[in-house]
Design an enzyme around this catalytic site. Structure first.
Site, mmCIF file in Angstrom:
data_model
loop_
_atom_site.group_PDB
_atom_site.id
_atom_site.type_symbol
_atom_site.label_atom_id
_atom_site.label_comp_id
_atom_site.label_asym_id
_atom_site.label_seq_id
_atom_site.Cartn_x
_atom_site.Cartn_y
_atom_site.Cartn_z
ATOM 1 N N CYS A 19 -2.809 8.154 4.239
ATOM 2 C CA CYS A 19 -2.711 7.536 2.919
ATOM 3 C C CYS A 19 -3.952 7.835 2.085
ATOM 4 O O CYS A 19 -3.909 7.811 0.866
ATOM 5 C CB CYS A 19 -2.497 6.040 3.058
ATOM 6 S SG CYS A 19 -3.632 5.250 4.200
ATOM 7 N N GLU A 30 0.870 -1.169 0.000
ATOM 8 C CA GLU A 30 0.000 0.000 0.000
ATOM 9 C C GLU A 30 0.904 1.216 0.000
ATOM 10 O O GLU A 30 1.629 1.466 0.958
ATOM 11 C CB GLU A 30 -0.881 -0.032 1.249
ATOM 12 C CG GLU A 30 -2.106 0.806 1.098
ATOM 13 C CD GLU A 30 -2.260 1.725 2.250
ATOM 14 O OE1 GLU A 30 -2.087 2.940 2.030
ATOM 15 O OE2 GLU A 30 -2.529 1.240 3.347
HETATM 16 P P1 NDP Z 1 9.374 4.464 3.676
HETATM 17 O O1 NDP Z 1 8.905 3.746 2.465
HETATM 18 O O2 NDP Z 1 10.766 4.922 3.715
HETATM 19 O O3 NDP Z 1 9.160 3.543 4.965
HETATM 20 C C1 NDP Z 1 8.035 2.736 5.168
HETATM 21 C C2 NDP Z 1 8.438 1.541 5.996
HETATM 22 O O4 NDP Z 1 9.410 0.761 5.299
HETATM 23 C C3 NDP Z 1 9.109 1.911 7.317
HETATM 24 O O5 NDP Z 1 8.749 0.973 8.292
HETATM 25 C C4 NDP Z 1 10.571 1.787 6.980
HETATM 26 O O6 NDP Z 1 11.385 1.586 8.109
HETATM 27 C C5 NDP Z 1 10.554 0.581 6.101
HETATM 28 N N1 NDP Z 1 11.703 0.460 5.232
HETATM 29 C C6 NDP Z 1 12.354 1.443 4.582
HETATM 30 N N2 NDP Z 1 13.355 0.910 3.857
HETATM 31 C C7 NDP Z 1 13.325 -0.419 4.053
HETATM 32 C C8 NDP Z 1 14.108 -1.508 3.576
HETATM 33 N N3 NDP Z 1 15.102 -1.331 2.742
HETATM 34 N N4 NDP Z 1 13.795 -2.745 4.003
HETATM 35 C C9 NDP Z 1 12.777 -2.963 4.842
HETATM 36 N N5 NDP Z 1 12.017 -1.968 5.329
HETATM 37 C C10 NDP Z 1 12.280 -0.710 4.928
HETATM 38 O O7 NDP Z 1 8.379 5.590 3.878
HETATM 39 P P2 NDP Z 1 8.373 6.711 5.017
HETATM 40 O O8 NDP Z 1 7.638 6.176 6.164
HETATM 41 O O9 NDP Z 1 9.728 7.267 5.265
HETATM 42 O O10 NDP Z 1 7.525 7.803 4.280
HETATM 43 C C11 NDP Z 1 8.028 8.377 3.102
HETATM 44 C C12 NDP Z 1 6.898 8.712 2.171
HETATM 45 O O11 NDP Z 1 6.097 7.563 1.932
HETATM 46 C C13 NDP Z 1 5.930 9.720 2.695
HETATM 47 O O12 NDP Z 1 6.415 11.008 2.553
HETATM 48 C C14 NDP Z 1 4.755 9.441 1.843
HETATM 49 O O13 NDP Z 1 4.888 10.070 0.610
HETATM 50 C C15 NDP Z 1 4.779 7.961 1.667
HETATM 51 N N6 NDP Z 1 3.885 7.276 2.589
HETATM 52 C C16 NDP Z 1 2.743 6.767 2.102
HETATM 53 C C17 NDP Z 1 1.856 6.149 2.933
HETATM 54 C C18 NDP Z 1 0.619 5.544 2.410
HETATM 55 O O14 NDP Z 1 -0.063 4.852 3.147
HETATM 56 N N7 NDP Z 1 0.254 5.759 1.170
HETATM 57 C C19 NDP Z 1 2.063 6.047 4.367
HETATM 58 C C20 NDP Z 1 3.310 6.622 4.782
HETATM 59 C C21 NDP Z 1 4.179 7.180 3.916
HETATM 60 P P3 NDP Z 1 12.202 2.810 8.760
HETATM 61 O O15 NDP Z 1 11.212 3.808 9.170
HETATM 62 O O16 NDP Z 1 12.894 2.158 9.888
HETATM 63 O O17 NDP Z 1 13.105 3.290 7.683
#
Ligand code: NDP
Length: 688
Positions: A302, A263
């Site tokens: 989201c 998602e």
């Molecule tokens: P990320 O995609 O960076 O992170 C989401 C999750 O993935 C976090 O738990 C993160 O952990 C984890 N993650 C990141 N890199 C890895 C990896 N290589 N392997 C395994 N897990 C990983 O998104 P952010 O939360 O930083 O948000 C960034 C952008 O994402 C927002 O600005 C927005 O645009 C979008 N977003 C969209 C959402 C939606 O529901 N549509 C919800 C939230 C964000 P960790 O935090 O430890 O890096």
């Protein structure tokens, strides 16, 4: 432990039944409003292979030993225990930048999802270990080879990688269907707000309600966890499209065909109908909804509305109304009860959103809200991640790209004009797949054209109008019973959706064989499976004695014309096919007057019921009723009633029994077929 006073704390992970710290100090997580350190997060040194093995070998088997109803009861008890602790969660949630109203969505919304799955699980699933999917497929003419699709829990572990914006709801909305399905989980919250997820998991573990190994938590990087996922595991991800794509194509996920649910970004829209001119109720509702979606959780949802699509003639009035409303939203310290919008989750996140606003200005102009200088009613503008709501206007959305491509994950939306409904649909589709779009109209034709045009591009579409204004759950609320997810850019995944969400953690298998053997697997009697008739009437048996396959073949009863006329006059159902010989003959299905279907069903009950007080407590309905052959005066009916499925209720002294009911005529043709649903006492004759 007072988690608020102890800040900054070193967060711990819960692995293989023990809380453990990372071997390094880790990254400092700061309060979104004050910038003060809240916690340190680090997962170095965690043995992820051991975590996976613990979940698969300990948690999975323990959960699978429980029936669906036992797991549902466990979810209910868990929800009750967490609800009692909610104030502790609210207190910590403020550090994420959430106001009380924002935290309500996260905390009580999350706990509410547990309640909802607990209740649906007991109402919609059997109290057994195997879920049936669809009807029996008869595969041979002589009835000796049939098939039934079944669902059983996958025997691996579900790895949930969650986003920062809803540390509580994001975790619980995935955990509820996972645990109900019978799968253990490892939750990896986003680091930025992991302290709240950690606290909730601590309280879950404290309850002792979950079996050992059913839930583990990773605070910090997931290390080599994903390298180790296997063919029975599931990975779900919520976050950015970039990370999502990376994980989706991870060699272990691709190589082992691991079920992956994603998602990600979603350029959700709200469309104002052509009928909803300024002054119409729908116009006011639309303004309210867009403003609410922009400011609730500071737009870090989201499902938030990113694109506001409105009739060209109404755009000026809309921008004015939205601008006025947004200017009145008090922005500041989320702990201040006058504040309606708090800061973004972090200052980095604010810089990210400002950069995305800049991207949007290649196609759109800012018409309300200054992204640079937050107007605060309280809080520290320097220390906190505050951002004014920003409204943009794009005059040529057809030619523009950024407004359909760039997700500014904050209080940011772009208004864009359209002239025809077709154009509105086309603009919505440019989002290339979204979680949700809402349509505000009071015109059924407009609603139909817009919704059918955009449905293939969405997981959910909400229609708003004056009638549903008070009862509507709103554009932005994913609901446990409805699908949450969307095609294309939104990730292509599907969560929630009631029992659909549970099935994502189960394997569907077509089981073929002789009916008796297939029925032994499913626990549900099917045509051709052995049955026992004679002896005591099955209605005299409590659940302690009743067995699937117990059967009664009744006496016969001949239907007369007087029966039909009596029934017609008594009920008032004097439809011509029962009363007028000539008209009935003119009907292509009948050769003269026929008995009412409901008369056949009533006579069938008269044949199969055992009248004296007994263990059968009530008839609560019928399923799948079909009238297959007309019944004419002079036809002789007989019933075969077979105990099809028994589902005893937990914490109750009765259960549900489903009976296969087949009514035949003197030639052996089936005239009616259906399932009779009854409540039956667990013990005793019911006479006491
Ligand atoms: P990320 O995609 O960076 O992170 C989401 C999750 O993935 C976090 O738990 C993160 O952990 C984890 N993650 C990141 N890199 C890895 C990896 N290589 N392997 C395994 N897990 C990983 O998104 P952010 O939360 O930083 O948000 C960034 C952008 O994402 C927002 O600005 C927005 O645009 C979008 N977003 C969209 C959402 C939606 O529901 N549509 C919800 C939230 C964000 P960790 O935090 O430890 O890096």
């Amino acid at each position: 432990m007072n988690v608020v006073a102890d800040r900054p704390r070193r967060l711990e992970s819960y692995i293989a039944g023990a809380w453990m710290r990372g071997s390094k100090d880790g990254v400092t997580l700061c309060d979104a409003a004050t910038g003060a350190p809240v916690a340190l997060v680090d997962s170095s040194g965690i043995d992820f292979a051991a975590a996976l093995a613990y979940g698969r070998e300990k948690g999975g088997p323990a959960l699978r030993r429980m029936s669906f109803h036992e797991r549902a009861m466990m979810l209910k008890a868990l929800a009750q225990a967490l609800m009692e602790r909610k104030e502790e969660f609210y207190a910590l949630s403020t550090a994420t930048g959430a106001t009380r109203a924002d935290s309500w969505i996260d905390i009580e919304g999350g706990i509410g999802t547990l309640f909802s799955y607990a209740s649906k699980g007991r109402r919609e699933l059997p109290n057994s270990h195997v879920l049936l999917d669809g009807d029996v497929e008869a595969l041979s003419r002589d009835g000796t080879f049939s098939a039934q699709h079944i669902l059983t829990p996958l025997q691996g572990i579900a790895v949930h990688i969650n986003a920062f914006n809803f540390p509580c709801w994001g975790m619980l909305e995935k955990l509820a269907p996972t645990l109900l399905a019978g799968m253990p989980a490892i939750v990896k919250p986003a680091s930025q707000t992991a302290y709240l997820a950690e606290l909730v998991v601590r309280r879950i573990v404290d309850t002792g309600l979950l079996p050992e190994g059913a839930l583990q938590l990773v605070c910090g990087s997931p290390g080599d966890l994903l390298d180790r996922v296997g063919d029975q595991d599931v990975v779900t991800f919520t976050g950015s499209a970039t990370t999502g794509r990376k994980l989706k194509t991870h060699p272990a996920i691709v190589g082992n065909s691991v079920r992956f649910t994603m998602e990600a970004d979603s350029l959700n829209a709200a469309v104002l109908g052509l009928d909803a001119a300024p002054g119409a109720e729908e116009f006011g509702l639309f303004v309210r909804e867009v403003a609410r979606e922009m400011t609730s959780k500071a737009g870090q949802k989201c499902t938030a509305i990113r694109r506001v699509i409105a009739p060209r003639a109404h755009c000026d009035a809309l921008i004015t109304a939205l601008g006025e409303r947004l200017a009145k939203v008090p922005l500041g310290d989320p702990a201040d009860e006058n504040v309606r919008m708090g800061p973004l989750a972090s200052r980095d996140q604010r810089e990210e959103v400002r950069a995305r606003i800049l991207d949007l200005t290649t196609d759109a102009e800012i018409v309300a809200g200054d992204p640079a200088r937050p107007q605060l009613v309280s809080g520290d503008a320097e220390a906190g991640a505050f951002l004014n709501p920003v409204l943009l206007y794009c005059d040529s959305p057809d030619a523009a790209r950024s407004v359909h491509d760039v997700e500014a994950f904050g209080p940011v939306s772009t208004v864009m004009p359209y002239d025809t409904a077709e154009e509105a649909v086309d603009l919505v589709r440019r989002g290339r797949g979204s979680l949700v779009t809402s349509v505000f109209t009071n015109d059924p034709d407009i609603a139909r054209e817009l919704v059918i045009g955009m449905a293939p591009f969405h997981g959910r579409v909400m229609i708003g109008n004056r009638l549903s204004a008070k009862s509507s759950t709103g554009h932005g609320s994913p609901l446990p019973g409805l699908v949450h997810g969307g095609p294309g850019r939104a990730g292509g995944g599907e969560e929630l959706g009631g029992m659909r969400g549970v099935r994502h953690y189960m394997q569907r298998t077509a089981v073929q064989g002789a009916p008796g053997l297939v029925a032994a697997v499913t626990g549900r009697w099917m045509e051709g499976a052995p049955a026992r008739s004679g002896g005591e009437h099955p209605f005299r048996k409590s659940l302690a004695e009743l067995r699937v396959g117990d059967q009664i073949v009744t006496e016969t009863r001949t239907v007369t014309l007087e029966d039909i006329e009596h029934f017609a006059e008594f009920t008032g159902d004097t439809f011509y096919a029962h009363m007028d010989e000539e008209a009935a003959r003119a009907n292509p299905f009948f050769d003269g007057r026929v008995a009412h279907g409901y008369l056949v069903v009533s006579l069938a009950a008269g044949l199969f019921v055992d009248p004296a007080p007994g263990p059968v407590l009530a008839n609560y309905g019928v399923d799948g009723m079909r009238f297959l052959t007309p019944v004419y005066p002079g036809d002789t009916l007989q019933v075969r009633l077979t105990c099809k499925e028994i589902s005893p209720r937990i914490n109750s002294d009765y259960g549900e029994v489903r009976w296969d009911c087949r009514v035949t005529n003197q030639t052996g043709a089936t005239v009616a077929q259906y399932d009779v649903l009854t409540m039956v006492a667990k013990t005793g004759s019911g006479e006491e």
